[in-house]
Design an enzyme around this catalytic site. Structure first.
Site, PDB file in Angstrom:
ATOM      1  N   HIS A 102       0.672  -1.437   0.073  1.00 37.21           N
ATOM      2  CA  HIS A 102      -0.093   0.647   0.402  1.00 37.21           C
ATOM      3  C   HIS A 102       0.955   1.136   0.436  1.00 37.21           C
ATOM      4  O   HIS A 102       2.164   0.998   0.417  1.00 37.21           O
ATOM      5  CB  HIS A 102      -0.959  -0.052   1.002  1.00 37.21           C
TER       6      HIS A 102
ATOM      7  N   CYS B 102      -2.536   2.990   9.269  1.00 37.88           N
ATOM      8  CA  CYS B 102      -3.494   1.839   9.114  1.00 37.88           C
ATOM      9  C   CYS B 102      -4.535   1.764  10.227  1.00 37.88           C
ATOM     10  O   CYS B 102      -5.303   1.688  10.119  1.00 37.88           O
ATOM     11  CB  CYS B 102      -2.520   0.973   9.398  1.00 37.88           C
TER      12      CYS B 102
END
Length: 268
Positions: free
Chosen positions: A164, A258
Site C-alpha cells: 500500500h 493503518c
C-alpha cells in the site's frame, strides 16, 4: 487532521495471508495488540487532542481495525474501498453503513476497479497521490479523479512488502514528505521528486519497520518505535515526534497510520 476513525482490535489476528508480512504461523498476541491500540488511542485523544470516532469491531473481520483501508473521505463524500482479496470484502458494508448513518454521501468506484482507500490514496497538501499494482488498480485512479474532480498523481509500487502507498510514503505538509525510494518504480520516483520539492528518504531498515506508516497531526508525527533515523530527521525539521509500539500490527503489515482514517479532508 483532527478527527479520525478507529476500530478496537477486539477480533484482530493473523487468520489468512494476503501480503508478505502475514504468516499464520507467526500469530499476533491479541492482548498485546489491544494494549498497543489503547496506548495509541490515549496518545491521540489525550495527548494530541484528536477527536476519535469508533467503528464497532465485528467478529470474523480481523482486519477491520485497519480503518485507513475502509475508503477515502473528501468533502463529505466517502468513497468506499473495493478490496482485491475476498478475505476483506465483508468489511465494506460495515464501513459504508457507519458513514451513511452519519449522513455522509457514500459512493463506490464502478466494478471491477480495485481501490483500497487511504491505504493507497494520500493527500500532500492539495495534491492527491495514489498507489497501484499490488492492491489498487491504475484504472481506479482515473475513476477517482472523475468522481472527486481532482487530479490524481499515480505512483507504481515496486516491492510487495510495501503493498500500500501508506507503507512507503508519509506526507508531512504541502511540499514535504518522507518516503522509501526503493518501494517505487523508477518512473514514480521521478514523479515524486517533481511533485514534492522536499523528500526525506527513509532507510531500508526503518522502512521495514513501516517508518512511513506514520500519523501526522499538525506538527506532531506519531511514528512506529524503532525508527531513530526518521525520528531524528523529523525532530531536526521542527516536528514533535511521538513513538508508539505496534509490533503486533506489523505482523499483518500495519502501523499507526493503518489504524486511523481521516475524517477531516475538505479537498480545498
Amino acid at each position: 487532521m483532527t478527527r479520525l476513525l478507529m476500530c478496537r482490535p477486539d477480533h484482530y489476528g493473523i487468520y489468512y495471508e494476503i501480503n508478505p508480512w502475514m504468516d499464520r504461523g507467526h500469530q499476533a498476541d491479541r492482548g498485546v495488540a489491544v494494549r498497543q491500540w489503547e496506548a495509541l488511542y490515549r496518545l491521540l485523544t489525550e495527548g494530541l487532542q484528536v477527536q476519535v470516532e469508533l467503528l464497532p469491531p465485528v467478529p470474523g473481520l480481523p482486519d477491520l481495525c485497519f480503518t485507513a483501508n475502509a475508503g477515502l473521505l473528501v468533502n463529505g463524500l466517502f468513497v468506499s474501498s473495493r478490496f482485491r482479496y475476498r478475505e476483506r470484502e465483508a468489511e465494506v458494508p460495515h464501513c459504508t453503513q457507519w458513514f451513511a448513518e452519519r449522513n455522509y454521501r457514500v459512493a463506490c468506484l464502478p466494478e471491477p476497479a480495485f481501490f483500497e482507500g487511504e491505504g493507497d490514496a494520500l493527500f500532500c497538501g492539495n495534491d492527491l497521490f495514489a498507489g497501484h499494482r499490488f492492491r489498487s488498480e491504475l484504472h481506479a485512479h482515473q475513476l477517482l479523479a472523475e468522481l472527486l474532480g481532482l487530479r490524481v498523481h499515480s505512483l507504481e509500487l515496486a516491492d510487495p512488502w510495501f503493498y500500500h502507498l501508506d507503507t512507503c510514503l508519509c506526507p508531512l505538509q504541502p511540499g514535504r514528505a518522507a518516503y522509501y525510494p526503493e518501494a517505487f518504480s523508477p518512473a514514480s520516483q521521478r514523479l515524486l521528486k517533481e511533485a514534492i520539492p522536499e523528500l526525506l528518504p527513509v532507510t531500508e531498515a526503518e522502512a521495514k519497520r513501516l517508518a512511513c506508516n506514520a500519523l501526522v497531526i499538525g506538527r506532531s508525527v506519531v511514528v512506529n518505535a524503532g525508527c531513530p533515523h526518521l525520528s531524528r530527521t523529523l525532530t531536526e525539521a521542527g516536528y514533535h515526534v511521538h513513538e508508539v509500539e505496534t509490533t503486533e500490527f506489523l505482523k499483518a503489515g500495519g502501523g499507526p497510520k493503518c489504524l486511523a482514517l481521516s475524517l477531516d479532508r475538505d479537498g480545498s
